[in-house]
Scaffold this motif. Structure first.
Motif: not given
Lengths: 554, 259
Positions: A80, A170, A194-199, A223-224, B210, B226, B229, B233, B236-237
């Protein structure tokens, strides 16, 4: 420790083997069985460290900073990051390398790549051709669920009904190009990303902080979240002044944990200056007559032809002559054209060609690249330069790789001039040359930037000189004065032009210009329209700039 | 690289699939495909559908593959470790060549017993902040329980065939396939248990950090959805995982002399 590790075993294999043996189903020969094992050994990744992708992309010459950036993002930032290299250092390459690595390791299957509308096709091409990543540009009625690697514009993705579908999926990997558009946390773009589900997530921008530190806070929060504290405490500690970043070592360190930034200075591209000069030429009396009769007569032609003939005639007699001949072959009874082609045949050398020879002699013993839009002009120039004792080699995008390399070598070792018709000579490095003549200007300024990029790139160690040719009292003068010079293209706008055109919903500026000319009945009318277009581009640029100034004060 | 010579690898692949090599010179390989290979690689299902429907046999294509980078502008496809064509071939191998039953080829003068071995090639993937794979090749003698690692290497020096040689007979396994597999799995379990799992502790540490940062970020915010969610993530990571995947395996009948 073992307790906190999730373990997933393979329960299907042994059942299936048992079934197969019982049912006497076909089984593998030793040779193929063993090949499958060795293939697996080849494709697996034995170490946590390093980039396997490099072995898989032997045809790409990566620069050192691109490789180390990719490693840094994967190994230290855990996928990220903000990629914030200065323009021209290859953010796209770094992003492609990172995505490729994750795909090879089986960590990314589904990815969403959000880029400005005008760049969608370019991304698709680059990912497929350079990285062998099977990415597809989103097209109407495609399924977001089924496509694995989809490239789309932000505007399409965030629009209903796509938005809801996308937000339900996802993603293993999300990339946002031109991410400075996300710096305002009150915008829809920001909320959407921001609301996208992402790794994994990459944000690409050359300008992570334009005005205020809170901009970087917002990008990092995608990102973080929390890495830079929360919104209120951040504002309290760092205020809105971006100067604080330079003062606060701690903040700087924190930001460096999520941001990679290479500058021209780091990579040795800094000291090189660009000198840009317009060279004016004037038609001879005979040429002017032909130009004017073309202007008068071609009113009856289908759209685009007229302006094409005029542009060609500004480039060379040959370019225009060939098109006219071709048209006459199809419609022999077109009135007046026979006369014009005859007049063209009588013309002496083109004034621009004479100017070019003059300039080349003035520059002296240096390598020079000449770019032209037309092949006929290319051939003519080659001949004309030879007549004047100047050696040259031709170069076209369509050449096979071997021929390209050969021409490059001839140019480097033997000829003084390279005459090219296309900037698209992917991967051809001409850093040993630092003079360029734009014999005729492309109507798409991005192509001009690509041309210049052939010589103003990594490895160039002399100042770069660019000469733009234009003919007085012709369509070339309009474009030069009313478009290029008016919007200050060379100095300030070029880096933003993509954004501006996307905002104005102009997907193809070349097409836009052609339309202006074909729909105008007089030159005066075309000039007025051209003027308006420049004004809008300039205005959008200024407003964007102002918005950046104001942002955050609310 | 485990495939040391791509040109040879391709030649063996296509020969094993009964394709003839029309040209093999200087890293350029022209192959006359069979129908099976054409269907597998050339991506033209409609052609074959149409041909069969019309009662024609169809004409498989020829394919030219170039492994020599200096020849890559020649007529044909440049194939290398990243190229889609090789991935396609590898994918085909992995999908097709999963199961086998083979017999050691011998020329005995007296009746010879062949011992059943269960052989599995297992890929273990460790995924924390990042990912790494390990490949095990384990063989288990289903009569006496002897276990061998690096089994594929041992098998490499043994001639193997899909049919049993004359004067040979097979012994029936005393250990059932499934329990044999469990024994192999247990050995892998043991191996993993004995390892140092720093990669996992690192990942867990990162995961904790994190999540703490995240909670701090949301102290003044009510956006719980949020936050949930984002916690998902992060898990998951970083959540450390180990997966076992049997790449391929099968039943091998071997003489008693194998090392």
């Amino acid at each position: 420790m073992m307790k906190s590790i999730h373990i997933e075993k393979d329960s299907t294999f042994i059942n299936e083997l048992e079934n197969r043996l019982e049912m006497n189903e076909p089984i593998s020969s030793w040779e193929l069985f063993s090949m499958a094992f060795h293939a697996e050994k080849t494709t697996m990744t034995p170490s946590f460290k390093g980039l396997r992708a490099l072995e898989f992309l032997p045809h790409v010459d990566f620069l050192n900073h691109q490789i180390s950036s990719a490693e840094q993002v994967i190994e230290q930032m855990n996928g990220r990051a903000i990629l914030a290299d200065e323009v021209g250092l290859g953010k796209t390459i770094e992003a492609g390398l990172i995505l490729k690595e994750y795909m090879i390791r089986g960590l990314v299957n589904k990815a969403l790549i959000l880029v400005p509308a005008s760049l969608v096709n370019q991304w698709e091409k680059e990912l497929n051709e350079k990285f062998y990543i099977p990415a597809v540009a989103y097209r109407k009625n495609m399924s977001w669920e089924q496509g694995n690697i989809i490239i789309s514009s932000m505007d399409t993705a965030k629009r209903s009904p796509h938005r809801d579908t996308i937000l339900n999926l996802d993603y293993d990997f999300v990339l946002v190009d031109e991410a400075h558009k996300l710096k305002n946390h009150k915008t829809k773009n920001f909320a959407f990303v921001r609301s996208l589900k992402k790794k994994y997530c990459l944000l690409l921008t050359a300008t992570p902080v334009q005005n205020q530190l809170v901009e970087i806070f917002n990008l990092v929060s995608i990102l973080k979240p929390g890495h830079l504290g929360n919104y209120d405490t951040f504002l309290k500690s760092y205020g809105k002044d971006r100067k604080n970043m330079k003062q606060d070592m701690y903040l700087k360190q924190l930001v460096q944990k999520v941001m990679v930034r290479n500058t021209r200075k780091d990579t040795g591209l800094n000291q090189i200056k660009r000198n840009i000069e317009t060279i004016w030429a004037e038609f001879s009396k005979e040429e002017k007559e032909v130009y004017e009769s073309l202007e008068d007569i071609s009113v009856y032609l289908p759209s685009f032809s007229k302006i094409t003939f005029l542009r060609e005639f500004c480039s060379s007699r040959e370019a225009c002559y060939l098109s006219l001949k071709k048209m006459l072959a199809e419609q022999p009874d077109l009135e007046g054209f026979q006369r014009i082609t005859e007049a063209i045949e009588q013309l002496p050398n083109h004034k621009k060609a004479e100017k070019a020879v003059e300039l080349i002699k003035e520059i002296g013993n240096e390598k020079i690249i000449i770019f032209t839009e037309y092949r006929a002009t290319q051939l003519y120039l080659q001949w004309y330069l030879q007549q004047n004792g100047i050696s040259s080699v031709p170069f076209r995008g369509g050449f096979k790789r071997g021929k390209k390399d050969w021409m490059r070598q001839l140019f480097r070792d033997h000829a003084q001039v390279l005459i090219a018709t296309e900037a698209g000579g992917e991967g051809i490095n001409l850093q040993f040359c630092n003079y360029m003549i734009n014999y005729d200007l492309p109507w798409n300024p991005m192509r001009l930037e690509q041309r210049i990029g052939r010589i103003h790139r990594y490895g160039q160690n002399k100042d770069v000189h660019i000469y733009n040719f234009a003919l007085k009292d012709t369509v070339e003068e309009h474009i030069m004065k009313l478009l290029y010079e008016k919007i200050n293209l060379f100095e300030q706008v070029i880096g933003h032009l993509d954004d501006i055109l996307a905002e104005l919903a102009i997907p193809d500026i070349e097409h836009e210009l052609q339309e202006i000319y074909s729909e105008s009945t007089t030159t005066g009318e075309a000039k007025v329209k051209l003027n308006n277009l420049s004004a809008i581009i300039q205005q959008t640029h200024d407003t964007n700039y102002e918005e950046e100034q104001y942002y955050g004060n609310t | 690289m485990a495939i040391p010579d791509l040109n040879n690898f391709l030649k063996s692949f296509f020969t094993a699939h009964h394709c003839s090599l029309l040209l093999d010179q200087d890293g350029v390989l022209t192959i006359q495909l069979t129908e099976e290979m054409d269907r597998a690689l050339m991506n033209r299902p409609f052609y074959w559908h149409y041909m069969k429907k019309m009662g024609h046999s169809g004409e498989p294509m020829q394919l030219t593959l170039i492994t020599n980078p200096n020849k890559r502008d020649d007529e044909g496809e440049w194939i290398h470790f990243g190229s889609p064509r090789l991935q396609q071939i590898i994918g085909y191998l992995q999908q097709q060549e999963k199961y086998t039953k083979l017999f050691q080829k011998v020329n005995p003068t007296v009746n010879t017993a062949l011992y059943p071995w269960l052989v599995t090639n297992i890929k273990v993937s460790y995924r924390g902040k990042y990912k790494r794979d390990e490949l095990f090749s384990i063989g288990l003698n289903l009569i006496n329980g002897t276990m061998k690692s690096d089994m594929m290497k041992i098998l490499d020096s043994i001639p193997l065939h899909t049919t049993i040689s004359d004067f040979c007979y097979t012994l029936s396994p005393l250990v059932k396939l499934k329990s044999g597999y469990r024994r192999i799995e247990a050995v892998v379990d043991q191996y993993i248990e004995n390892q140092n799992h720093e990669w996992a502790s690192e990942a867990l540490e990162e995961l904790q950090t994190e999540i703490e940062l995240l909670k701090y970020f949301y102290t003044s915010d009510n956006d719980n959805e949020q936050m949930e969610k984002e916690i998902k993530e992060i898990n998951e990571r970083y959540q450390p995982r180990i997966t076992y995947q049997v790449i391929n395996g099968g039943l091998f009948y071997l003489t008693s002399e194998i090392v």
